[in-house]
Design an enzyme around this catalytic site. Structure first.
Site, short mmCIF file in Angstrom:
data_model
loop_
_atom_site.label_atom_id
_atom_site.label_comp_id
_atom_site.label_asym_id
_atom_site.label_seq_id
_atom_site.Cartn_x
_atom_site.Cartn_y
_atom_site.Cartn_z
CB CYS A 75 -0.98 0.00 1.17
SG CYS A 75 -0.21 0.13 2.81
CG HIS A 115 -4.34 0.25 4.07
ND1 HIS A 115 -3.63 -0.29 3.04
CD2 HIS A 115 -5.46 0.80 3.51
CE1 HIS A 115 -4.26 -0.10 1.90
NE2 HIS A 115 -5.37 0.57 2.16
CG ASP A 130 -6.68 1.71 -0.83
OD1 ASP A 130 -5.54 1.51 -1.28
OD2 ASP A 130 -7.13 1.16 0.20
#
Length: 287
Positions: A75, A115, A130
């Protein structure tokens, strides 16, 4: 967003993901197009962690790895690169940290903020963006509006107000919970709030996720990618393919050669040059 140490090469990035509008403007159409293409072209993967290599978040390293070397990442890598692309196009981008709830046993307590997500302002609206959540990566931006079911090319999602939901452990705490619909039921994916994050915050979280022995990425091989109508996921020796029409199919990969073929052909990863070290790491993976 975090600071930039090098200019973004938009032409190289656009070529990597197959985006052809060189005159793109900071519009919702542009955001949707980029958000759809990025997770199809650039996979989620943690090979460097398994190889004991450092995961660098400076823009020069990210462009070299994810664009030039045709690798993937997790991420912090995906969303730092994607946010830099959006900023270069004129979007207003903010970065925030999320607590992963997917497959988390809440009896163990609150999960840490491990995250990274982005919030992008377009036409006086804010969108959750995202491109780096493994097998559940979004393939479209979501309007940051609570209790609104939103359909993406890869499933339905909704954002809920964490502070007022009586069935969560976040009652009274400001923030949001992203949920996805699985077989008719809503399942929590992660929880986030609007506390801005800085380079130092991501450096600490990235260090934990890439070096701590309790990190998922230190213990398992993980990969994810979306294709039209499908989600691909890899956990160690198990390949999962979720097809919107045919359901979910899982296949056990019997040996290192099968696993290498899947990483190359299904996840489109140009494997790192340390193949002997990679194979040694793969052999040690749990079933």
């Amino acid at each position: 967003m975090t600071g930039q140490d090098a200019p973004i090469d938009l032409a190289a990035y656009f070529h990597r993901i197959g985006f052809t509008d060189a005159e793109a403007k900071p519009s919702l159409d542009t955001l949707r197009a980029l958000h759809a293409l990025h997770p199809q072209a650039i996979p989620f993967e943690n090979l460097d962690v398994l190889l004991g290599r450092p995961v660098r978040l400076d823009l020069a390293s990210l462009q070299q790895k994810l664009v030039a070397e045709q690798r993937g990442g997790f991420c912090f890598e995906h969303n730092t690169l994607f946010g830099s692309v959006l900023e270069a196009l004129g979007f207003r981008v903010g970065s925030y940290a999320a607590r992963v709830l997917w497959n988390h046993d809440m009896s163990l307590g609150m999960p840490p903020r491990t995250h990274m997500i982005l919030l992008v302002d377009v036409d006086e609206q804010r969108y959750l963006t995202d491109v780096g959540f493994g097998g559940l990566t979004l393939s479209a931006p979501l309007l940051l509006q609570t209790n609104l079911e939103q359909t993406t090319p890869h499933g339905a999602f909704q954002v809920r107000d964490a502070a007022v939901e009586s069935d969560t452990q976040f009652v009274g705490l400001p923030g949001f919970v992203l949920e996805t619909q699985i077989k008719g039921d809503w399942k929590p994916v992660y929880r986030f709030d609007l506390d801005p994050q800085f380079e130092a915050d991501y450096a600490v979280a990235n260090h934990f996720m890439s070096t701590h022995p309790h990190s998922l990425f230190m213990q398992h091989l993980v990969a994810g990618r979306v294709t039209p109508g499908k989600r691909l996921g890899l956990l160690n020796h198990t390949l999962s393919i979720h097809d919107e029409r045919q359901g979910t199919h899982k296949r056990h990969l019997a040996n290192v050669e099968e696993l290498r073929c899947v990483l190359t052909n299904e996840f489109k990863i140009r494997l790192p040059d340390a193949l002997a070290e990679l194979e040694a790491a793969i052999v040690k993976l749990p079933d």
